[in-house]
Design a protein around this motif. Sequence first.
Motif, PDB file in Angstrom:
ATOM      1  N   ASN A 240      -5.545  -6.490  10.631  1.00 49.47           N
ATOM      2  CA  ASN A 240      -6.887  -6.015  10.331  1.00 49.47           C
ATOM      3  C   ASN A 240      -7.771  -7.233  10.132  1.00 49.47           C
ATOM      4  O   ASN A 240      -7.291  -8.318   9.785  1.00 49.47           O
ATOM      5  CB  ASN A 240      -6.891  -5.143   9.073  1.00 49.47           C
ATOM      6  CG  ASN A 240      -6.150  -3.832   9.302  1.00 49.47           C
ATOM      7  OD1 ASN A 240      -6.285  -3.217  10.352  1.00 49.47           O
ATOM      8  ND2 ASN A 240      -5.349  -3.425   8.347  1.00 49.47           N
TER       9      ASN A 240
ATOM     10  N   ASP B  61       0.856  -1.180   0.000  1.00 45.54           N
ATOM     11  CA  ASP B  61       0.000   0.000   0.000  1.00 45.54           C
ATOM     12  C   ASP B  61       0.901   1.243   0.000  1.00 45.54           C
ATOM     13  O   ASP B  61       2.059   1.152   0.379  1.00 45.54           O
ATOM     14  CB  ASP B  61      -0.804  -0.085   1.309  1.00 45.54           C
ATOM     15  CG  ASP B  61      -1.817   1.012   1.466  1.00 45.54           C
ATOM     16  OD1 ASP B  61      -2.047   1.766   0.519  1.00 45.54           O
ATOM     17  OD2 ASP B  61      -2.386   1.114   2.583  1.00 45.54           O
TER      18      ASP B  61
ATOM     19  N   GLY C 149      -8.020  -5.336   2.790  1.00 44.84           N
ATOM     20  CA  GLY C 149      -7.478  -3.973   2.804  1.00 44.84           C
ATOM     21  C   GLY C 149      -8.058  -3.137   1.680  1.00 44.84           C
ATOM     22  O   GLY C 149      -8.570  -3.657   0.696  1.00 44.84           O
ATOM     23  N   ASP C 150      -7.992  -1.839   1.850  1.00 48.74           N
ATOM     24  CA  ASP C 150      -8.435  -0.922   0.802  1.00 48.74           C
ATOM     25  C   ASP C 150      -7.336   0.124   0.650  1.00 48.74           C
ATOM     26  O   ASP C 150      -7.078   0.843   1.622  1.00 48.74           O
ATOM     27  CB  ASP C 150      -9.756  -0.271   1.237  1.00 48.74           C
ATOM     28  CG  ASP C 150     -10.492   0.367   0.074  1.00 48.74           C
ATOM     29  OD1 ASP C 150      -9.864   0.549  -0.980  1.00 48.74           O
ATOM     30  OD2 ASP C 150     -11.677   0.683   0.222  1.00 48.74           O
TER      31      ASP C 150
ATOM     32  N   GLU D  66      -5.726  -2.439  -1.182  1.00 48.62           N
ATOM     33  CA  GLU D  66      -5.117  -3.720  -1.565  1.00 48.62           C
ATOM     34  C   GLU D  66      -6.102  -4.632  -2.320  1.00 48.62           C
ATOM     35  O   GLU D  66      -5.712  -5.349  -3.243  1.00 48.62           O
ATOM     36  CB  GLU D  66      -4.616  -4.468  -0.316  1.00 48.62           C
ATOM     37  CG  GLU D  66      -3.382  -3.857   0.331  1.00 48.62           C
ATOM     38  CD  GLU D  66      -3.728  -2.880   1.438  1.00 48.62           C
ATOM     39  OE1 GLU D  66      -4.813  -2.251   1.372  1.00 48.62           O
ATOM     40  OE2 GLU D  66      -2.916  -2.733   2.370  1.00 48.62           O
TER      41      GLU D  66
ATOM     42  N   ARG E  83     -10.208  -7.741   7.945  1.00 50.09           N
ATOM     43  CA  ARG E  83     -10.962  -7.559   6.700  1.00 50.09           C
ATOM     44  C   ARG E  83      -9.992  -7.419   5.544  1.00 50.09           C
ATOM     45  O   ARG E  83      -8.787  -7.301   5.744  1.00 50.09           O
ATOM     46  CB  ARG E  83     -11.764  -6.268   6.832  1.00 50.09           C
ATOM     47  CG  ARG E  83     -10.776  -5.172   7.297  1.00 50.09           C
ATOM     48  CD  ARG E  83     -11.234  -3.794   7.267  1.00 50.09           C
ATOM     49  NE  ARG E  83     -10.222  -2.931   7.858  1.00 50.09           N
ATOM     50  CZ  ARG E  83      -9.165  -2.429   7.229  1.00 50.09           C
ATOM     51  NH1 ARG E  83      -8.990  -2.691   5.939  1.00 50.09           N
ATOM     52  NH2 ARG E  83      -8.287  -1.665   7.841  1.00 50.09           N
TER      53      ARG E  83
ATOM     54  N   GLY F 113      -5.897   6.621   4.047  1.00 49.06           N
ATOM     55  CA  GLY F 113      -6.370   5.236   4.009  1.00 49.06           C
ATOM     56  C   GLY F 113      -5.561   4.408   3.015  1.00 49.06           C
ATOM     57  O   GLY F 113      -5.604   3.182   3.028  1.00 49.06           O
TER      58      GLY F 113
HETATM   59  N1  GLY Z   1      -4.817  -0.059   3.160  1.00 54.86           N
HETATM   60  C1  GLY Z   1      -4.772  -0.147   4.558  1.00 54.86           C
HETATM   61  C2  GLY Z   1      -5.959  -0.758   5.166  1.00 54.86           C
HETATM   62  O1  GLY Z   1      -6.843  -1.233   4.492  1.00 54.86           O
HETATM   63  O2  GLY Z   1      -6.038  -0.785   6.380  1.00 54.86           O
END
Ligand code: GLY
Length: 436
Positions: free
Chosen positions: A294, A212, A298-299, A301, A296, A226
């Motif tokens: 985390n 990321d 990733g965002d 990713e 869940r 984010g």
């Molecule tokens: N890209 C970092 C996250 O989803 O926490």
Amino acid sequence: MKILVVGSGGREHAIAWRLANDETKHEIYCAPGNAGTDGIAVNVPIGAEDIAGIAKWARENNPNLVVVGPEAPLVKGLVDELASLGIPAFGPVAAGAKMEGSKRFAKEIMAAANVPTGMAEVYDDAAKAKAALDKFGLPVVIKADGLAAGKGVVVAETKEQAETAIDDMLVANKFGPAGAEVLIEEFLDGEECSILAMTDGETVVLLPSSQDHKRVFDGDKGPNTGGMGAYSPAPVVEDAMLPYIKDRIVRPVVEELKKRGVTYRGILYAGLMVTPEGGKMAKSGSRINVVEFNARFGDPETETVLPRLGGDFATALLNTATGRLKESDIVVKSECAATVIIASAGYPGSYEKGKKITGLEKAAALPGIVFHCGTKKNDAGETLTSGGRVLSATGLGTTMREAVDNAYALVAAVDFEGAFHRKDIAHRAFDRETKR
Ligand code: GLY
Ligand code: AMP
């Protein structure tokens, strides 16, 4: 299958898109979704954190599977609620989502499972926290225990910065209850990467590695966001490291949770720091350390990893949700992927919404995919911005260079007032090639 995807960001668009690309056709719903999911899915106007609303919809519509995107509904117990209705859900129960919801809890599990991570201490008293700083040296990392939308972490270069961060959290209550306890953590030297591990509590499958780009500006400058882009695979993750990541990091956590009565199902996302040869070694003695977990996908990713997955995605998710992951074959394509986030001027600070987005049709004719992160349609059917991260352009290619070029061709095709993006996505992969 009838599938409900919960959430409204780029991650959820990518999940819905990947489900829509299965050979078997599904009936897909998104709650609440965005302008991008509208068309491949039916958007239902229920907020992602409206646990009662989603449960009611699920009771009335009886989906085969609910896929939960963001952390907040997981921490609030959406999966527990759906389980009580007999509806399979992809994502951990609240007691498992605590791996993300409480950094203190995550450290406790890691300590019990002997998982390498930064040394840390927990404080609820500012004076005591400050008195402990000298033990850690500089830089030092100050973290709010609870969910703080990615903003509760300060990497302090000076003692004054560390003290300010402690005061912000423990005295000024900047993060409310999420900052009622702080962790002081050893600074880890190296390069970060993301490993999304799929698990049903028994079987663990590592999805392709990614990296990321958390800082807002080129060259990894400016405040944390984010995520401004991602790419996969991440060459910092060498193949030889994968067994270690699976057997010394992910599996021990899943097993420790199981010992405590929690069957963890869904994605366990390990944010890892890889210390280079010759870099400052962590106190754990390991070159690979956990920065965070985390609960869940990733965002951003997800927008870069899911286009690389072949096979029947819906069945893989359902098998994970029902404890049969070993029956699924997760196929990874050899193509590289790169994702560039297009954000609103001002992000990650305040920004304006409601700007008209142009060029989406032009982009749709190009190779790759433009995922929507923060968009909505107005009554005239136009697509408007509705968030800080607005679009997520993913390019694919046989080389990372080709993937990146394809992603930037998509970026060039779309526009809105105040749009900006990073121009150096995947730079670490290219730096490595240059050094070789
Ligand atoms: N890209 C970092 C996250 O989803 O926490
Ligand atoms: P987190 O929310 O825990 O992922 O932290 C946000 C960002 O802060 C991470 O992506 C890292 O870039 C940085 N960070 C967190 N913990 C550490 C650490 N112990 N050492 C160095 N950087 C860190």
